[in-house]
Design an enzyme around this catalytic site. Structure first.
Site, PDB file in Angstrom:
ATOM      1  N   PHE A 195     -88.942  10.903  49.738  1.00 41.03           N
ATOM      2  CA  PHE A 195     -88.283  10.272  50.636  1.00 41.03           C
ATOM      3  C   PHE A 195     -87.749   9.089  50.091  1.00 41.03           C
ATOM      4  CE2 PHE A 195     -87.472   7.966  54.367  1.00 41.03           C
ATOM      5  CZ  PHE A 195     -86.816   8.584  55.274  1.00 41.03           C
TER       6      PHE A 195
ATOM      7  N   LYS B 131     -90.135  -2.563  53.413  1.00 39.85           N
ATOM      8  CA  LYS B 131     -91.054  -2.522  54.454  1.00 39.85           C
ATOM      9  C   LYS B 131     -91.847  -4.002  54.446  1.00 39.85           C
ATOM     10  CE  LYS B 131     -91.564   2.460  54.811  1.00 39.85           C
ATOM     11  NZ  LYS B 131     -91.548   2.821  56.301  1.00 39.85           N
TER      12      LYS B 131
ATOM     13  N   ASP C 284     -89.423   3.985  43.438  1.00 41.99           N
ATOM     14  CA  ASP C 284     -89.139   3.773  44.616  1.00 41.99           C
ATOM     15  C   ASP C 284     -90.590   3.409  45.330  1.00 41.99           C
ATOM     16  OD1 ASP C 284     -88.994   3.509  47.645  1.00 41.99           O
ATOM     17  OD2 ASP C 284     -87.886   5.217  47.749  1.00 41.99           O
TER      18      ASP C 284
HETATM   19  C1  LIG Z   1     -90.534   5.523  49.815  1.00 34.37           C
HETATM   20  C2  LIG Z   1     -89.562   5.075  50.833  1.00 34.37           C
HETATM   21  N1  LIG Z   1     -88.206   4.880  50.391  1.00 34.37           N
HETATM   22  C3  LIG Z   1     -87.376   4.537  51.375  1.00 34.37           C
HETATM   23  C4  LIG Z   1     -87.723   4.474  52.616  1.00 34.37           C
HETATM   24  C5  LIG Z   1     -86.611   4.054  53.546  1.00 34.37           C
HETATM   25  O1  LIG Z   1     -86.517   2.728  54.046  1.00 34.37           O
HETATM   26  P1  LIG Z   1     -85.741   2.422  55.389  1.00 34.37           P
HETATM   27  O2  LIG Z   1     -86.346   2.970  56.612  1.00 34.37           O
HETATM   28  O3  LIG Z   1     -86.125   0.804  55.388  1.00 34.37           O
HETATM   29  O4  LIG Z   1     -84.466   2.418  55.187  1.00 34.37           O
HETATM   30  C6  LIG Z   1     -88.833   4.861  53.212  1.00 34.37           C
HETATM   31  C7  LIG Z   1     -89.265   4.528  54.455  1.00 34.37           C
HETATM   32  O5  LIG Z   1     -90.047   5.345  55.111  1.00 34.37           O
HETATM   33  C8  LIG Z   1     -90.019   5.127  52.168  1.00 34.37           C
HETATM   34  O6  LIG Z   1     -91.165   5.370  52.648  1.00 34.37           O
END
Ligand SMILES: Cc1ncc(COP(=O)(O)O)c(C=O)c1O
Length: 402
Positions: free
Chosen positions: A138, A252, A223
């Site tokens: 994700f 986050k 990520d």
């Molecule tokens: C690994 C990862 N990347 C990207 C995101 C997306 O982040 P945002 O919701 O701040 O756009 C998330 C959100 O849960 C995530 O867990």
């Protein structure tokens, strides 16, 4: 006059892309929250791995209030002191030499995915444009990030999506070997798949991914939006794995609740996002950067990072003890304070039942996909709140077992 609002208001005025809980929290302190009715909850959800210092931590409140009295916004026509201080600290603390600020994890990834394509274009030509990522991953909800993300449910109906993206199974080096080629510009991975079910990367796999990237002149993007800023007990999870990426995205916990994201990279890669190639009105906003600087300082303290490892143990032992009695989990896994409990067959597809039962007993937990109950609390949650929250969770599970 203040308008009275309730959960019913959500259905009247909000786009229905979320289905929020029946209660509305109105106040938080540390790892406790109170709803409109004054009911108290222990927060094991942490705003989905965001409120890493709990709610309204004094160092964040101080940083926000001080900056609020000084300067809120300039735009990127000017730089600002909080952004420069935060970027310097991120560079000092990690492999990175350059930082791009955004407002969320999805935007940090969008910048990363654009940059890896542009880097390959600049250095190897337009043919080298393919991105490989992993099934169940994700990366956010923009069109590019749902396309790189390995969960089709987030892109179905939004096609056509960007091309040149391949998904291979996570922790399967043979699958990656079969997919990677000279046309690959980047491999994108989460060191622990978060939304996909709290699945940690096998350290040997991570090292082999790095080697393959080097062999094919592909960039490695980590990520760390969910795993970053202390969540796994190190400042970033790549530090546990002994594998250094070329690009890292973080969001986050970085703002502890204030929206901010960042893409960290090397000076060489950064060259490909030259002047005018990418941008964001609010990215590097002084308010967000001032709060994030305070969060980063606090979380970088050895006592906080050590505490994460010790609290992981407390959680794991507590969950195992509950499970010994009620046999609801197949496996408890994860790193630091990113913990997943995979439910047994009887609850397959219905991990959400644990969230609802928990709320009834005054404890907030999350799911990570349909089969995993997720815990992503504050990194400084007091041990007594962990014990009390687990006691409430046990009551919830006892009620479910009825
Ligand atoms: C690994 C990862 N990347 C990207 C995101 C997306 O982040 P945002 O919701 O701040 O756009 C998330 C959100 O849960 C995530 O867990």
């Amino acid at each position: 006059m203040t308008k009275q609002v309730s959960r019913a208001t959500f259905d009247e005025v909000m786009v229905p892309n979320y289905s929020p809980a029946a209660i509305i929290p109105v106040r938080g302190e540390g790892s406790r929250l109170w709803d409109q009715e004054g009911r108290e909850y222990i927060d094991f959800a942490g705003g989905i791995a965001v409120t890493a210092l709990g709610h309204c931590h004094p160092v964040m409140v101080k940083a926000l209030k001080e900056q609020a009295d000084k300067l809120w916004h300039l735009s990127n026509v000017m730089t600002n002191e909080p952004a420069l201080r935060l970027a310097s600290k991120l560079v000092d603390a990690t492999f990175a030499e350059r930082v791009f600020f955004a407002n969320s994890g999805g935007e940090a990834n969008e910048a990363a995915f654009k940059m890896v394509r542009k880097y390959a274009y600049d250095n190897f030509g337009p043919e080298k444009n393919e991105i490989i990522s992993f099934t169940q991953s994700f990366h956010g909800r923009t069109l590019f990030t749902v396309s790189v993300g390995g969960q089709p449910k987030y892109r179905i109906g939004f096609e056509p999506v960007p091309a040149g993206i391949t998904h291979v199974p996570y922790n399967d080096i043979e699958a990656l070997k079969a997919a990677i080629s000279d046309k690959t510009c980047a491999v994108v991975m989460e060191p622990v798949q978060g939304e996909g079910g709290i699945t940690p990367a096998d350290p040997v796999f991570a090292k082999q991914v790095r080697e393959l990237c080097d062999q094919y002149n592909a960039l490695l993007v980590f990520d760390e939006v969910q795993t970053g800023v202390g969540r796994t007990g190190s400042l970033y999870a790549y530090m546990n794995l002994g594998v250094t990426p070329d690009v890292l995205t973080t969001a986050k916990a970085l703002g502890g609740g204030f929206p901010i994201g960042a893409m960290l990279t090397t000076a060489k890669c950064a060259q490909s996002l030259g002047f005018g190639t990418h941008g964001s009105t609010y990215g590097g906003n002084p308010l967000g950067c001032a709060v994030a600087e305070a969060v980063l300082d606090e979380i970088s303290r050895p006592s906080v990072l050590e505490g994460v490892k010790q609290k992981h143990q407390l959680f794991r032992e507590g969950l195992e003890a509950i499970n010994a009695k009620y046999k609801v989990f197949k496996e408890v896994r994860g790193m630091g304070l990113l913990i997943g409990a995979e439910v047994v067959e009887e609850y397959a597809g219905n991990a959400k039942a644990f969230v609802n039962a928990g709320l009834e007993q005054g404890v907030m937990v999350l799911v990570a996909g349909p089969n995993v109950v997720r815990f992503a609390p504050s990194l400084v949650i007091p041990d007594e709140d962990i014990r009390e929250g687990l006691a409430r969770l046990e009551k919830a599970i006892a009620a479910m077992r009825g």
